[in-house]
Design a protein around this motif. Structure first.
Motif, PDB file in Angstrom:
ATOM      1  N   HIS A   1       0.809  -1.211   0.000  1.00 14.71           N
ATOM      2  CA  HIS A   1       0.000   0.000   0.000  1.00 14.71           C
ATOM      3  C   HIS A   1       0.849   1.271   0.000  1.00 14.71           C
ATOM      4  O   HIS A   1       0.326   2.355   0.276  1.00 14.71           O
ATOM      5  N   ASP A   2       2.124   1.156  -0.329  1.00 11.72           N
ATOM      6  CA  ASP A   2       2.971   2.344  -0.415  1.00 11.72           C
ATOM      7  C   ASP A   2       2.558   3.194  -1.615  1.00 11.72           C
ATOM      8  O   ASP A   2       2.168   2.663  -2.665  1.00 11.72           O
ATOM      9  N   PRO A   3       2.645   4.532  -1.533  1.00 10.36           N
ATOM     10  CA  PRO A   3       2.324   5.389  -2.691  1.00 10.36           C
ATOM     11  C   PRO A   3       3.347   5.185  -3.801  1.00 10.36           C
ATOM     12  O   PRO A   3       4.515   4.880  -3.553  1.00 10.36           O
ATOM     13  N   SER A   4       2.878   5.414  -5.031  1.00 10.42           N
ATOM     14  CA  SER A   4       3.767   5.270  -6.185  1.00 10.42           C
ATOM     15  C   SER A   4       4.731   6.451  -6.239  1.00 10.42           C
ATOM     16  O   SER A   4       4.522   7.469  -5.567  1.00 10.42           O
ATOM     17  N   PRO A   5       5.803   6.344  -7.036  1.00 10.81           N
ATOM     18  CA  PRO A   5       6.730   7.484  -7.156  1.00 10.81           C
ATOM     19  C   PRO A   5       6.036   8.764  -7.611  1.00 10.81           C
ATOM     20  O   PRO A   5       6.364   9.852  -7.147  1.00 10.81           O
TER      21      PRO A   5
ATOM     22  N   GLN B   1       2.881   9.586  -7.048  1.00  6.02           N
ATOM     23  CA  GLN B   1       2.112  10.104  -5.922  1.00  6.02           C
ATOM     24  C   GLN B   1       3.027  10.801  -4.910  1.00  6.02           C
ATOM     25  O   GLN B   1       2.665  11.842  -4.353  1.00  6.02           O
ATOM     26  N   ARG B   2       4.194  10.229  -4.684  1.00  4.48           N
ATOM     27  CA  ARG B   2       5.127  10.859  -3.756  1.00  4.48           C
ATOM     28  C   ARG B   2       5.607  12.206  -4.297  1.00  4.48           C
ATOM     29  O   ARG B   2       5.731  13.173  -3.558  1.00  4.48           O
TER      30      ARG B   2
ATOM     31  N   PHE C   1       5.269  18.122  -4.179  1.00  3.39           N
ATOM     32  CA  PHE C   1       4.983  19.376  -4.885  1.00  3.39           C
ATOM     33  C   PHE C   1       3.916  20.182  -4.159  1.00  3.39           C
ATOM     34  O   PHE C   1       4.068  21.388  -3.914  1.00  3.39           O
ATOM     35  N   TRP C   2       2.805  19.551  -3.782  1.00  3.90           N
ATOM     36  CA  TRP C   2       1.727  20.279  -3.119  1.00  3.90           C
ATOM     37  C   TRP C   2       2.144  20.742  -1.728  1.00  3.90           C
ATOM     38  O   TRP C   2       1.666  21.787  -1.250  1.00  3.90           O
TER      39      TRP C   2
END
Length: 230
Positions: free
Chosen positions: A46-50, A52-53, A58-59
């Protein structure tokens, strides 16, 4: 105390001491074992994808930027939003203003797209456009017919790259009584062709009438004054 009792007590103390002393594993092997365990795919399903990271990073930076701006802006977030709204309105106003300026011609282009048609052919094309209410094309073709007819009568020197303004100025010198109307016709041609403005039926009627009149106009001849040498 008997010898057997002493032995039994010593054994109990030894066992208790062994239970209380923790087993020590060297640091490096322990870390390697933990890394091997955590590298198991089960822990990363369930780790975020690159991507998403990267978006999260950025945000977070954007949020930090806005928070910093709000901290130094009078009124905080409300003041920041007011400034953003003002900048947006300024951009819209500039866009509208620059668009209007762009539609105003500063220079004129060549009058003729080609030089393979006669004045009569341009005149016929103008009549066809006028019959269908296409006043832009009608004005353009009638102005071309007017200028080309003057070239055919040798009142204008043929010039492939000539503009409507240049033709009107040259024709005005040969036919000074028509100079003002020639300039008006040329300006109408430029506005319609390069200025993005739509021609009207009265404007076409003006250019058409001028073309008809120019077909019978007599050039202004400069005569030498009596007594002048030559």
């Amino acid at each position: 105390m008997t010898t057997a009792g002493s032995t039994t007590t010593l054994g109990r103390l030894t066992a208790r001491s062994g239970d209380d002393i923790p087993v020590r594993i060297p640091r490096v092997p322990a870390r390697e074992a933990a890394e091997r365990e955590l590298s198991d795919p089960r822990y990363h399903q369930h780790d975020p994808s690159p991507l998403q990271r990267a978006l999260s990073w950025f945000w977070e930076r954007i949020d930090e930027l806005f928070r910093a701006a709000a901290g130094v802006t009078p009124g905080g977030w409300i003041g920041l939003l007011a400034i953003a709204a003002f900048v947006l309105l300024l951009i819209v106003a500039l866009r509208l203003r620059l668009g209007a300026v762009r539609r105003t011609p500063t220079t004129s282009g060549a009058l003729f797209a080609d030089t393979h048609r006669t004045a009569a052919e341009h005149r016929s094309a103008a009549d066809r456009h006028a019959a269908t209410g296409h006043w832009n094309q009608a004005v353009q073709e009638r102005m071309r017919a007017l200028v080309l007819a003057l070239e055919e009568r040798a009142l204008l020197t043929p010039g492939p790259g000539r503009t409507a303004d240049e033709a009107a100025a040259e024709a005005g010198r040969a036919l000074p009584a028509h100079a003002d109307r020639l300039r008006t016709a040329a300006r109408t041609f430029d506005d319609v062709t390069y200025g993005g403005r739509s021609a009207t039926e009265p404007e076409y009627a003006f250019v058409s009438a001028l073309d008809t009149e120019m077909q019978h106009a007599k050039p202004h001849l400069v005569t030498a004054r009596p007594g002048s040498g030559g």
